[in-house]
Design a protein around this motif. Structure first.
Motif, PDB file in Angstrom:
ATOM      1  N   PRO A 134      18.704  96.699 -39.180  1.00  0.00           N
ATOM      2  CA  PRO A 134      19.324  97.864 -39.693  1.00  0.00           C
ATOM      3  C   PRO A 134      18.054  98.777 -40.042  1.00  0.00           C
ATOM      4  O   PRO A 134      16.888  98.365 -40.424  1.00  0.00           O
ATOM      5  N   SER A 135      18.193 100.072 -40.612  1.00  0.00           N
ATOM      6  CA  SER A 135      17.271 100.881 -41.307  1.00  0.00           C
ATOM      7  C   SER A 135      18.242 102.055 -41.825  1.00  0.00           C
ATOM      8  O   SER A 135      19.215 102.610 -41.397  1.00  0.00           O
ATOM      9  N   ILE A 136      17.221 102.481 -43.042  1.00  0.00           N
ATOM     10  CA  ILE A 136      17.916 103.789 -43.491  1.00  0.00           C
ATOM     11  C   ILE A 136      16.476 104.765 -43.378  1.00  0.00           C
ATOM     12  O   ILE A 136      15.294 104.148 -43.519  1.00  0.00           O
ATOM     13  N   ASN A 137      16.762 105.991 -43.570  1.00  0.00           N
ATOM     14  CA  ASN A 137      15.684 107.276 -43.865  1.00  0.00           C
ATOM     15  C   ASN A 137      16.066 107.879 -44.700  1.00  0.00           C
ATOM     16  O   ASN A 137      17.041 108.460 -45.112  1.00  0.00           O
ATOM     17  N   PRO A 166      27.607  96.212 -32.764  1.00  0.00           N
ATOM     18  CA  PRO A 166      27.457  97.136 -33.913  1.00  0.00           C
ATOM     19  C   PRO A 166      27.046  96.585 -34.963  1.00  0.00           C
ATOM     20  O   PRO A 166      26.584  97.351 -36.169  1.00  0.00           O
ATOM     21  N   VAL A 167      26.473  95.336 -35.136  1.00  0.00           N
ATOM     22  CA  VAL A 167      25.781  94.930 -36.367  1.00  0.00           C
ATOM     23  C   VAL A 167      24.641  95.980 -37.203  1.00  0.00           C
ATOM     24  O   VAL A 167      24.660  95.994 -38.136  1.00  0.00           O
ATOM     25  N   GLY A 168      23.868  96.122 -36.126  1.00  0.00           N
ATOM     26  CA  GLY A 168      22.504  97.093 -36.677  1.00  0.00           C
ATOM     27  C   GLY A 168      23.100  98.201 -37.507  1.00  0.00           C
ATOM     28  O   GLY A 168      22.524  98.615 -38.368  1.00  0.00           O
ATOM     29  N   LEU A 169      23.917  99.047 -36.935  1.00  0.00           N
ATOM     30  CA  LEU A 169      24.402 100.155 -37.699  1.00  0.00           C
ATOM     31  C   LEU A 169      25.448  99.721 -38.907  1.00  0.00           C
ATOM     32  O   LEU A 169      25.357 100.624 -39.692  1.00  0.00           O
ATOM     33  N   MET A 170      26.125  98.793 -38.807  1.00  0.00           N
ATOM     34  CA  MET A 170      26.849  98.314 -40.039  1.00  0.00           C
ATOM     35  C   MET A 170      26.040  97.802 -40.936  1.00  0.00           C
ATOM     36  O   MET A 170      26.048  98.353 -42.364  1.00  0.00           O
ATOM     37  N   LEU A 171      24.848  97.113 -40.866  1.00  0.00           N
ATOM     38  CA  LEU A 171      24.004  96.752 -41.749  1.00  0.00           C
ATOM     39  C   LEU A 171      23.120  97.900 -42.260  1.00  0.00           C
ATOM     40  O   LEU A 171      22.922  98.007 -43.608  1.00  0.00           O
ATOM     41  N   SER A 172      22.918  98.907 -41.339  1.00  0.00           N
ATOM     42  CA  SER A 172      22.303 100.177 -41.903  1.00  0.00           C
ATOM     43  C   SER A 172      23.076 100.918 -42.902  1.00  0.00           C
ATOM     44  O   SER A 172      22.573 101.690 -43.937  1.00  0.00           O
ATOM     45  N   ASN A 230      15.041 110.473 -48.575  1.00  0.00           N
ATOM     46  CA  ASN A 230      14.265 111.278 -49.788  1.00  0.00           C
ATOM     47  C   ASN A 230      14.732 110.900 -50.918  1.00  0.00           C
ATOM     48  O   ASN A 230      15.563 109.852 -50.930  1.00  0.00           O
ATOM     49  N   GLU A 231      14.467 111.617 -51.936  1.00  0.00           N
ATOM     50  CA  GLU A 231      15.082 111.319 -53.112  1.00  0.00           C
ATOM     51  C   GLU A 231      16.565 111.551 -53.473  1.00  0.00           C
ATOM     52  O   GLU A 231      17.086 111.174 -54.237  1.00  0.00           O
ATOM     53  N   ASN A 232      17.110 112.526 -52.649  1.00  0.00           N
ATOM     54  CA  ASN A 232      18.521 113.103 -52.456  1.00  0.00           C
ATOM     55  C   ASN A 232      19.418 112.708 -51.323  1.00  0.00           C
ATOM     56  O   ASN A 232      20.556 112.750 -51.662  1.00  0.00           O
ATOM     57  N   GLN A 233      18.842 112.331 -50.322  1.00  0.00           N
ATOM     58  CA  GLN A 233      19.691 111.934 -49.053  1.00  0.00           C
ATOM     59  C   GLN A 233      19.150 110.799 -48.413  1.00  0.00           C
ATOM     60  O   GLN A 233      18.213 110.453 -48.397  1.00  0.00           O
ATOM     61  N   ALA A 234      20.179 110.261 -47.549  1.00  0.00           N
ATOM     62  CA  ALA A 234      19.804 109.124 -46.967  1.00  0.00           C
ATOM     63  C   ALA A 234      20.573 109.028 -45.437  1.00  0.00           C
ATOM     64  O   ALA A 234      21.613 109.564 -45.418  1.00  0.00           O
ATOM     65  N   MET A 235      19.843 108.772 -44.278  1.00  0.00           N
ATOM     66  CA  MET A 235      20.386 108.347 -43.210  1.00  0.00           C
ATOM     67  C   MET A 235      20.427 107.333 -42.824  1.00  0.00           C
ATOM     68  O   MET A 235      19.457 106.457 -42.475  1.00  0.00           O
ATOM     69  N   ALA A 236      21.825 106.672 -42.528  1.00  0.00           N
ATOM     70  CA  ALA A 236      21.880 105.130 -41.836  1.00  0.00           C
ATOM     71  C   ALA A 236      21.592 105.422 -40.295  1.00  0.00           C
ATOM     72  O   ALA A 236      22.328 106.083 -39.859  1.00  0.00           O
ATOM     73  N   GLN A 237      20.756 104.611 -39.952  1.00  0.00           N
ATOM     74  CA  GLN A 237      20.398 104.391 -38.342  1.00  0.00           C
ATOM     75  C   GLN A 237      19.957 103.150 -37.989  1.00  0.00           C
ATOM     76  O   GLN A 237      18.745 102.528 -38.480  1.00  0.00           O
ATOM     77  N   ALA A 238      20.678 102.581 -36.990  1.00  0.00           N
ATOM     78  CA  ALA A 238      20.143 101.228 -36.533  1.00  0.00           C
ATOM     79  C   ALA A 238      18.723 101.462 -35.894  1.00  0.00           C
ATOM     80  O   ALA A 238      18.513 102.492 -35.192  1.00  0.00           O
ATOM     81  N   ALA A 239      18.017 100.470 -35.761  1.00  0.00           N
ATOM     82  CA  ALA A 239      16.647 100.532 -35.115  1.00  0.00           C
ATOM     83  C   ALA A 239      16.762 100.664 -33.580  1.00  0.00           C
ATOM     84  O   ALA A 239      15.700 100.925 -33.044  1.00  0.00           O
ATOM     85  N   HIS A 240      17.833 100.156 -33.040  1.00  0.00           N
ATOM     86  CA  HIS A 240      17.989 100.138 -31.668  1.00  0.00           C
ATOM     87  C   HIS A 240      18.189 101.270 -30.937  1.00  0.00           C
ATOM     88  O   HIS A 240      18.678 102.354 -31.551  1.00  0.00           O
ATOM     89  N   GLY A 241      18.267 101.568 -29.781  1.00  0.00           N
ATOM     90  CA  GLY A 241      18.728 102.519 -28.792  1.00  0.00           C
ATOM     91  C   GLY A 241      20.060 102.677 -28.527  1.00  0.00           C
ATOM     92  O   GLY A 241      20.912 102.176 -28.998  1.00  0.00           O
ATOM     93  N   SER A 242      20.272 103.681 -27.395  1.00  0.00           N
ATOM     94  CA  SER A 242      21.643 104.037 -27.069  1.00  0.00           C
ATOM     95  C   SER A 242      22.260 103.052 -25.848  1.00  0.00           C
ATOM     96  O   SER A 242      23.459 102.988 -25.690  1.00  0.00           O
ATOM     97  N   ALA A 243      21.363 102.036 -25.353  1.00  0.00           N
ATOM     98  CA  ALA A 243      21.712 101.129 -24.309  1.00  0.00           C
ATOM     99  C   ALA A 243      22.735 101.815 -23.488  1.00  0.00           C
ATOM    100  O   ALA A 243      24.122 101.316 -23.173  1.00  0.00           O
ATOM    101  N   PRO A 244      22.469 103.082 -22.615  1.00  0.00           N
ATOM    102  CA  PRO A 244      23.501 103.682 -21.575  1.00  0.00           C
ATOM    103  C   PRO A 244      23.902 102.573 -20.697  1.00  0.00           C
ATOM    104  O   PRO A 244      24.943 102.890 -20.187  1.00  0.00           O
ATOM    105  N   ASP A 245      23.336 101.577 -20.530  1.00  0.00           N
ATOM    106  CA  ASP A 245      23.787 100.722 -19.291  1.00  0.00           C
ATOM    107  C   ASP A 245      24.972  99.946 -19.520  1.00  0.00           C
ATOM    108  O   ASP A 245      25.635  99.552 -18.689  1.00  0.00           O
TER     109      ASP A 245
END
Length: 356
Positions: free
Chosen positions: A261-264, A290-296, A266-281
């Motif tokens: 997981p990860s978040i991005n 979906p765990v990466g985004l859930m834990l984000s 500043n002092e006022n806002q946050a963006m939840a975003q999993a560390a992995h990519g879009s896996a188009p295959d």
């Protein structure tokens, strides 16, 4: 009862599948925990936005996000976008740049039911998110990269006291809530001015936190230390590119980048975003993890709870996290983790755990 407005950017590839699953689990946790309402606002990003606005991250989306508490962002497949869009920052980089989301926070923690390469570990990487060697976002206007001749390219790395101070303070403040240990990762032996400034300023900030133990490592030896003794580290603070590389390594070492997981913030806002990519295959096959985004999103709720002093948000975060971990430890996992259930079945199992 406070209502929090959350943007939802589904993104590309597996993005719509894992984002939908994440919202389902979040809604179940909110219903179970009580005390808080969420208003979800779907906004275009990625191929959906290209089709509607000829822009993978259109101004209408950025304008809407300004008035929200934060947002959940699915992965994007910018490598496949039309050439005209590859010249600009990708959606993630654009939002980090536009909203000055200077802290990219990426934990790596072993989980019950998931095989770890390095045994027990529980660390978090604080990655400076706005400058360093990321040429698409280290200039106020333009890109910090120049092609002098067909055979010569110059790429700039940018290090400022202001940017280093604020990521260092964020890292030390987190260390005060954890095991009170910060490791600074740099390359000051070679990049004497840029990386040297990063190390110097982090050390200066550390003096404001006398309870916190501080050490530092060069980036090359740090990769070896992570593999050999990941359990030793608590909070790691580093510049943009080094943080990107180290966090992917750490995520895979403790189980899978698909869980990372990860978040991005500043002092006022946050963006939840999993560390992995879009896996188009594997997009559309109902097998994505979906765990990466859930834990984000759990991290995002924790940040929101701290920002607004709202214990109800923390209760939702704990409920959501416990449902995820209980499901995994019971052996119900997606194919990438050695299981056999689909994305939707895995999500339904988490919702069931939360309900119980």
């Amino acid at each position: 009862m406070t209502t929090y407005t959350i943007g939802v950017l589904h993104g590309d590839g597996i993005g719509p599948e894992i984002t939908k699953a994440t919202i389902e689990v979040l809604e179940a946790a909110a219903a179970r925990a009580g005390g808080v309402n969420f208003e979800f606002v779907k906004l275009p990003m990625g191929w959906e936005a290209i089709d509607q606005y000829n822009d993978p991250i259109p101004q209408v989306t950025k304008d809407a996000l300004k008035d929200m508490h934060g947002w959940i962002m699915g992965p994007h497949d910018s490598a496949a976008y039309p050439e005209q869009h590859k010249e600009n920052r990708n959606p993630s980089g654009e939002l980090r740049h536009s909203f000055d989301l200077y802290a990219n926070v990426r934990p790596a923690k072993t989980m019950e039911g998931i095989k770890s390469v390095v045994g027990q570990a529980n660390l978090v990487i604080y990655r400076e998110n706005t400058e360093g060697y990321y040429c698409d976002r280290n200039m106020y206007i333009g890109v910090g990269e120049w092609q002098i001749t067909p055979d010569v390219v110059v790429s700039a790395g940018v290090f400022t006291r202001r940017a280093v101070e604020r990521i260092a303070h964020a890292a030390f403040q987190m260390a005060m809530q954890r095991r009170k240990k910060v490791t600074i990762v740099h390359k000051a032996n070679v990049i004497k001015l840029g990386s040297g400034l990063f190390l110097k300023v982090c050390r200066e900030v550390g003096e404001h936190y006398p309870e916190v133990e501080v050490d530092d490592f060069h980036i090359d030896e740090m990769t070896a230390h992570l593999v050999r003794r990941a359990h030793f580290f608590d909070v790691i603070v580093t510049e943009n590119m080094f943080g990107d590389i180290l966090s992917d390594l750490a995520g895979e070492l403790v189980g899978s980048l698909g869980l990372a997981p990860s978040i991005n913030t500043n002092e006022n806002q946050a963006m939840a975003q999993a560390a992995h990519g879009s896996a188009p295959d594997i997009a559309g096959q109902n097998i994505a993890n979906p765990v990466g985004l859930m834990l984000s999103t759990v991290m995002f709720l924790e940040w929101l709870a701290s920002r607004h002093s709202d214990e109800s948000l923390l209760s939702v975060a704990r409920t959501m996290e416990s449902g995820i971990t209980a499901t995994i430890s019971s052996g119900v996992t997606t194919k990438d983790l050695g299981g056999s259930v689909s994305t939707t079945a895995f999500t339904a199992a988490i919702v069931e755990h939360i309900a119980r």
